[in-house]
Design an enzyme around this catalytic site. Structure first.
Site, short mmCIF file in Angstrom:
data_model
loop_
_atom_site.label_atom_id
_atom_site.label_comp_id
_atom_site.label_asym_id
_atom_site.label_seq_id
_atom_site.Cartn_x
_atom_site.Cartn_y
_atom_site.Cartn_z
N CYS A 152 26.81 32.07 32.23
CA CYS A 152 26.56 33.01 31.19
C CYS A 152 26.45 32.26 29.98
CB CYS A 152 27.69 33.77 30.89
SG CYS A 152 28.39 34.66 32.53
N HIS B 273 29.12 36.91 23.62
CA HIS B 273 28.62 37.28 25.02
C HIS B 273 29.12 38.44 25.39
CE1 HIS B 273 28.13 36.75 29.37
NE2 HIS B 273 29.35 36.56 29.66
N ASN C 22 27.31 42.83 31.81
CA ASN C 22 27.29 41.36 31.56
C ASN C 22 25.89 41.16 32.20
OD1 ASN C 22 27.50 38.76 31.51
ND2 ASN C 22 29.73 38.61 32.00
O1 UT7 Z 1 30.81 36.29 32.10
C1 UT7 Z 1 31.94 35.68 32.67
C2 UT7 Z 1 33.29 35.94 32.19
N1 UT7 Z 1 33.86 37.32 32.81
C3 UT7 Z 1 34.65 37.69 32.28
O2 UT7 Z 1 35.07 37.12 31.15
C4 UT7 Z 1 35.59 38.73 32.97
C5 UT7 Z 1 36.91 38.61 32.69
N2 UT7 Z 1 37.70 39.61 33.47
C6 UT7 Z 1 37.79 40.81 33.05
O3 UT7 Z 1 37.09 41.45 32.43
C7 UT7 Z 1 38.87 41.75 33.65
O4 UT7 Z 1 39.89 40.94 34.19
C8 UT7 Z 1 38.55 42.87 34.77
C9 UT7 Z 1 37.81 43.71 34.04
C10 UT7 Z 1 37.83 42.00 35.82
C11 UT7 Z 1 39.67 43.46 35.41
O5 UT7 Z 1 40.53 43.92 34.31
P1 UT7 Z 1 42.15 43.96 34.55
O6 UT7 Z 1 42.40 44.61 33.27
O7 UT7 Z 1 42.20 42.52 34.41
O8 UT7 Z 1 42.30 44.60 35.72
P2 UT7 Z 1 43.30 44.01 36.92
O9 UT7 Z 1 42.71 42.95 37.62
O10 UT7 Z 1 44.63 43.73 36.42
O11 UT7 Z 1 43.76 44.97 37.70
C12 UT7 Z 1 44.43 46.26 37.15
C13 UT7 Z 1 44.37 47.32 38.39
C14 UT7 Z 1 44.62 46.85 39.70
O12 UT7 Z 1 45.29 48.00 40.36
P3 UT7 Z 1 46.97 47.80 40.57
O13 UT7 Z 1 47.07 46.39 41.26
O14 UT7 Z 1 47.33 47.88 39.17
O15 UT7 Z 1 47.38 49.05 41.36
C15 UT7 Z 1 43.30 46.74 40.30
O16 UT7 Z 1 43.51 46.71 41.81
O17 UT7 Z 1 43.02 48.09 38.32
C16 UT7 Z 1 42.66 47.95 39.58
N3 UT7 Z 1 41.14 47.60 39.62
C17 UT7 Z 1 40.28 48.76 39.59
N4 UT7 Z 1 40.59 50.14 39.59
C18 UT7 Z 1 39.41 50.94 39.55
C19 UT7 Z 1 40.26 46.53 39.62
N5 UT7 Z 1 39.09 46.86 39.35
C20 UT7 Z 1 38.70 48.22 39.64
C21 UT7 Z 1 37.92 49.04 39.44
N6 UT7 Z 1 38.11 50.29 39.43
N7 UT7 Z 1 36.59 48.84 39.44
#
Ligand code: UT7
Length: 363
Positions: free
Chosen positions: A111, A249, A279
């Site tokens: 990226c 970004h 992204n």
């Molecule tokens: O360009 C490269 C750089 N990339 C980035 O910077 C991306 C950085 N990371 C992120 O943007 C975030 O970490 C994510 C968007 C990927 C995830 O968001 P989060 O707030 O960190 O969510 P999480 O991983 O803590 O998950 C929270 C909950 C989980 O469920 P439980 O365990 O709380 O029941 C996940 O299983 O959300 C669930 N979850 C989803 N639910 C619905 C994870 N992905 C999804 C989804 N739809 N797509």
């Protein structure tokens, strides 16, 4: 003293739109979750190769600069998704735009590829070695995704953006940068078997072993871009308030908001288009820059701060001082070849392939 003014800009977004609702037809997700956690509403899926997207963005940028492609000394293509590793994708761009006098190479900083490329292109001009350099960011990360993993599958889209740099005597273009990489954590954002590490003839056609530790990447993105921003501002002895536009970004709206808050930047000083494209990896910054110009958000002499973060874990920030021209010298009317498929039709073979591969591995 030589500087490298940005004289041309162009973007290429493929037409097929994949909405959050489309994703919810095959993933356990929802528009509500994706919108609130990431800011993304839809993204584009390409029916053509990375180099084809890159070539059209490049042609548009060269037209805006009022140049003939034969005048270019170098083409730098920031991409982690080349159509082929041998030959590089930049050679396709060279042939397709007619940049017959240009040295060309692909630059893989994920990226951060465009910001790295901008720094290298500027250095080539400032050293006196070159006069005109084309820098492109183009990626198709959706090609690599494991569509059984819902957190990473919703984040990425396809696209390309490009700028032309030209030697100039007045202080403009990229005036300070800070680039780096946290290699010790490189495995937290990885398609682990995407190169020659992959066992040949191992029967894993089409499936990539994606590792994506979202929360850790999130923290490191904020820290990496934040530190790089502090460093470039210090180099130029600038206060955050002296920045006219932040072009970050586009990985997650919450990351952008955190950076904007630290910069004390009000919404009118931050370019955000993540809701439309997700992204697009190396393409996010040049696409956002291009849209800011199209929307009249950049004025001559503006100080623009950009920052990016990606696999590697590469990171960087740069300050660009805009030159005197904010309007195109000419336009390119080329378009991508026709597409007769919906975005869902384009990705469903990958979704089904991933499901089959994951089921096979679980046996
Ligand atoms: O360009 C490269 C750089 N990339 C980035 O910077 C991306 C950085 N990371 C992120 O943007 C975030 O970490 C994510 C968007 C990927 C995830 O968001 P989060 O707030 O960190 O969510 P999480 O991983 O803590 O998950 C929270 C909950 C989980 O469920 P439980 O365990 O709380 O029941 C996940 O299983 O959300 C669930 N979850 C989803 N639910 C619905 C994870 N992905 C999804 C989804 N739809 N797509």
């Amino acid at each position: 003293m030589q500087y490298a003014n940005i004289t041309g800009w162009g973007k290429c977004l493929p037409p097929a739109v994949l909405s959050n609702e489309d994703l919810a037809t095959f993933l356990d997700t929802s528009d509500e979750w994706i919108s609130t956690r990431t800011g993304i509403k839809e993204r584009r899926i390409s029916h053509v190769s990375t180099a084809t997207l890159a070539s059209l963005a490049a042609k548009r940028a060269v037209a805006v600069a009022g140049l003939d492609a034969t005048e270019l000394d170098m083409v730098i293509l920031g991409t982690a998704c080349p159509d082929t590793l041998i030959p590089n994708a930049a050679s396709f761009v060279q042939a397709s735009i007619g940049a017959v006098n240009a040295a060309v190479f692909d630059l893989n900083a994920a990226c951060t590829g465009f910001v790295y490329g901008l720094s290298i292109g500027t250095a080539m001009i400032r050293s006196g070695a070159m006069k005109k350099v084309l820098v492109i960011g183009a990626d198709r990360i959706p090609y690599f995704l494991d569509y059984t993993i819902r957190d990473v599958s919703v984040l990425f889209g396809d696209g390309a953006g490009a700028v032309v740099l030209e030697a100039c005597d007045e202080e403009c273009g990229l005036i300070a940068e800070k680039l780096g990489c946290d290699g010790e954590a490189r495995d937290i954002l990885a398609a682990r078997d995407s190169g020659t590490v992959r066992e040949r003839f191992a029967g894993v056609d089409g499936f990539f072993d994606v590792n994506f530790e979202g929360q850790e990447i999130f923290k490191r993105a904020v820290r990496g871009m934040g530190q790089a921003i502090t460093c470039v501002l210090e180099k130029l002895a600038l206060e955050p308030e002296q920045i006219d536009l932040l072009v970050p970004h586009q990985a997650n709206l919450r990351i952008i908001d955190t950076l904007a808050k630290r910069m004390k930047s009000p919404p009118e000083k931050v370019v955000i288009n993540i809701e439309k494209y997700g992204n697009t990896s190396a393409a996010t910054v040049p696409i956002a820059l291009c849209e800011a110009l199209e929307e009249g958000r950049i004025q001559p002499g503006d100080k623009i701060l950009t920052a990016a973060f990606g696999a590697g874990l590469t990171w960087g920030a740069a300050v660009i001082k805009w030159g005197s021209r904010i309007t195109p010298l000419a336009e390119c009317h080329d378009e991508l070849p026709e597409n007769d498929k919906t975005a869902l039709e384009l990705i469903m073979p990958w979704v089904e392939g991933c499901r089959a591969a994951v089921a096979e591995k679980a046996k």
